[in-house]
Design an enzyme around this catalytic site. Structure first.
Site, PDB file in Angstrom:
ATOM      1  N   HIS A 150      -7.970   9.131  -1.992  1.00  0.00           N
ATOM      2  CA  HIS A 150      -7.360   9.136  -0.652  1.00  0.00           C
ATOM      3  C   HIS A 150      -8.331   9.648   0.418  1.00  0.00           C
ATOM      4  CE1 HIS A 150      -3.072   9.136   1.188  1.00  0.00           C
ATOM      5  NE2 HIS A 150      -3.940   8.977   2.147  1.00  0.00           N
ATOM      6  N   TYR A 178       2.577   9.951  -0.112  1.00  0.00           N
ATOM      7  CA  TYR A 178       3.706   9.464   0.693  1.00  0.00           C
ATOM      8  C   TYR A 178       5.060   9.783   0.041  1.00  0.00           C
ATOM      9  CZ  TYR A 178      -0.010   6.532   2.734  1.00  0.00           C
ATOM     10  OH  TYR A 178      -1.171   6.064   3.295  1.00  0.00           O
ATOM     11  N   LYS A 217      -2.844   5.814  -4.313  1.00  0.00           N
ATOM     12  CA  LYS A 217      -4.011   6.675  -4.060  1.00  0.00           C
ATOM     13  C   LYS A 217      -3.914   8.019  -4.779  1.00  0.00           C
ATOM     14  CE  LYS A 217      -3.884   4.619   0.513  1.00  0.00           C
ATOM     15  NZ  LYS A 217      -2.486   4.543   0.932  1.00  0.00           N
ATOM     16  N   ASP A 253       0.846  -1.198   0.000  1.00  0.00           N
ATOM     17  CA  ASP A 253       0.000   0.000   0.000  1.00  0.00           C
ATOM     18  C   ASP A 253       0.881   1.247   0.000  1.00  0.00           C
ATOM     19  OD1 ASP A 253      -2.743   1.330   0.558  1.00  0.00           O
ATOM     20  OD2 ASP A 253      -1.412   2.221   2.050  1.00  0.00           O
TER      21      ASP A 253
END
Ligand SMILES: NC(=O)c1ccc[n+]([C@@H]2O[C@H](COP(=O)([O-])OP(=O)(O)OC[C@H]3O[C@@H](n4cnc5c(N)ncnc54)[C@H](OP(=O)(O)O)[C@@H]3O)[C@@H](O)[C@H]2O)c1
Length: 317
Positions: A112, A50, A79, A45
Site C-alpha cells: 500500500h 478499507y 493491498k 480495487d
C-alpha cells in the site's frame, strides 16, 4: 461497456479500468461492487485498510454464483497494509485478505505504501502515540517485497505491485528483486504524473490512477484547493462535442496518457457513465488543454508520514 485488457510485465492480463472502493461513509461496498460487475466492470480495487474486503468479496462470489461471470473474468486488487511490513507478517496478512475476500487467489497484491507502521497486538490500523502521532516501524520495504515475491510462488496471488512509490524506490526494488507490475498512485488532471508515467512505462510498469476525479467533494468543502477539471466549463464543452460528461472527459484523458483509472462512485448513473469512455478519443489539442490543469497539488499527500525515512513525496517523482 467493458474495458480493454492490457498485458502486465508478468504476462497476466488486467482490465484497463476499475472500481475504487475506498470506504467513504456513503459507500455500500456490496451493493456497488455487485452493480459494477453486472454492468461491465471486471476490475475491483480494494485494500485491507478499507475494511471492506469482506463485502467486496461477497459481491464477487455472488456474481460468480449467479452464473454471470467466472472467477477468471474478474480482476481483484487488494493491498498489504502498513502494519504488516515485517517479513514474518506478510504471508499472514495476505491470507487474512484471502479469508476476508473468500477467494482462492488475489489477482494483484500491492504494497500500500513503502512506509511501515508498528504492528500492535490488537492490530490497530493506525497505531498512534499519546500525542496522536503515528508509530512507525523502520522495516525496509525491500524485505517486505521479498516476502511478497514468495506469495506468487505459493499461488496466493497472481501478480505483485506497489502503491505510492517514487521513482527512486522503484529503482531500488528493481535492483534487488523483481519488477512490480503496477505502481498505483494519485493521478488526475491536477497531478498528472507525466514524469512518473514515463519512468514506469520505460520499465513496463503500469500506473494505476487513484483519486482520478481529484475527490471533487474536497473542493466543494475548501475552495482554496485547485478546482478539479470535472468542474470546469471548458471540459464540459469538450464533453458535449462527444456527447460525454466532464467525468468521462477526465477519465478518457487519464486513459490516453497511459494510466488505468479506478474512480470510486456510489451512484449507479455515474458508475455506468465512468466506464463508458472507450468509444471516443480526445484530440491532441484537447489533451494539451487537459494538461493545463496540472498544478502538482496532491489530494492525498500522506502528510502524517512526512517524518518517515521512506516518505515518498520529497522528490519530484
Ligand atoms: N493506494 C492508495 O493509497 C489509494 C489512495 C486513495 C484512493 N485509492 C483508490 O482509488 C479509488 C478512487 O479514488 P478516491 O475514492 O480517492 O477518489 P475519486 O475517485 O477521485 O473521487 C471519488 C468521488 O468522486 C465522485 N465521482 C465519481 N464519479 C464521478 C463523476 N462521473 N462525476 C462527478 N463526480 C464523480 C464520487 O461521488 P459519488 O460516489 O457520489 O459518485 C466520489 O465522491 C479509491 O476508492 C481507492 O480504491 C487508493
Amino acid at each position: 461497456m467493458t474495458a480493454p485488457l492490457i498485458k502486465l510485465n508478468n504476462g497476466i492480463q488486467m482490465p484497463a479500468f476499475g472500481l475504487g472502493t475506498y470506504l467513504s461513509t456513503e459507500f455500500d461496498g456490496y451493493k456497488y461492487t455487485k452493480f459494477c460487475l453486472e454492468n461491465g466492470y471486471r476490475h475491483i480495487d480494494t485494500a485491507y485498510f478499507y475494511e471492506n474486503e469482506d463485502v467486496v468479496g461477497k459481491a464477487v462470489n455472488d456474481v460468480i454464483a449467479s452464473g454471470l461471470l467466472k472467477r477468471e473474468d474478474i480482476f481483484v486488487t487488494t493491498k498489504l497494509w502498513n502494519i504488516f511490513h515485517e517479513p514474518e507478517l506478510v504471508e499472514k496478512a495476505c491470507r487474512k485478505s484471502l479469508e476476508n475476500l473468500k477467494l482462492d487467489y488475489i489477482d494483484l497484491y500491492l504494497m500500500h505504501t513503502p512506509i511501515g507502521y508498528k504492528y500492535t497486538e490488537n492490530e490497530e490500523l493506525l497505531p498512534k502515540d499519546a500525542d496522536g502521532n503515528f508509530i512507525f516501524s523502520d522495516v525496509d520495504y525491500l524485505d517486505t517485497w521479498k516476502e511478497m515475491e514468495k506469495l506468487v510462488e505459493l499461488g496466493l496471488v497472481k501478480a505483485i505491485g506497489v502503491s505510492n512509490f517514487n521513482s527512486e524506490q522503484i529503482t531500488r526494488i528493481m535492483e534487488n528483486g523483481s519488477t512490480p507490475v503496477v505502481n498505483q498512485v494519485e493521478c488526475n488532471p491536477t497531478l498528472n504524473q507525466k514524469k512518473l508515467i514515463e519512468f514506469c512505462k520505460a520499465r513496463d510498469i503500469v500506473i494505476m490512477a487513484y483519486s482520478p476525479m481529484t475527490r471533487p467533494h474536497y473542493y466543494e468543502k475548501d475552495k482554496s484547493l485547485p478546482k478539479p477539471a470535472i468542474l470546469d466549463e471548458k471540459v464540459k464543452e469538450i464533453g458535449q462535442k462527444y456527447n460525454k460528461t466532464p467525468g468521462q472527459v477526465v477519465l478518457r484523458y487519464l486513459y490516453q496518457i497511459g494510466t488505468v483509472p479506478i474512480p470510486k462512485s456510489s451512484n449507479e448513473t455515474r458508475i455506468v457513465e465512468n466506464i463508458s469512455i472507450f468509444d471516443f478519443e480526445l484530440s491532441d489539442e484537447e489533451m494539451k488543454f487537459m494538461d493545463g490543469f496540472n498544478t502538482g497539488h496532491r489530494t492525498v499527500p500522506f502528510n502524517a508520514c512526512k517524518s518517515h525515512k521512506y516518505y515518498m513525496f520529497n522528490i519530484e517523482f
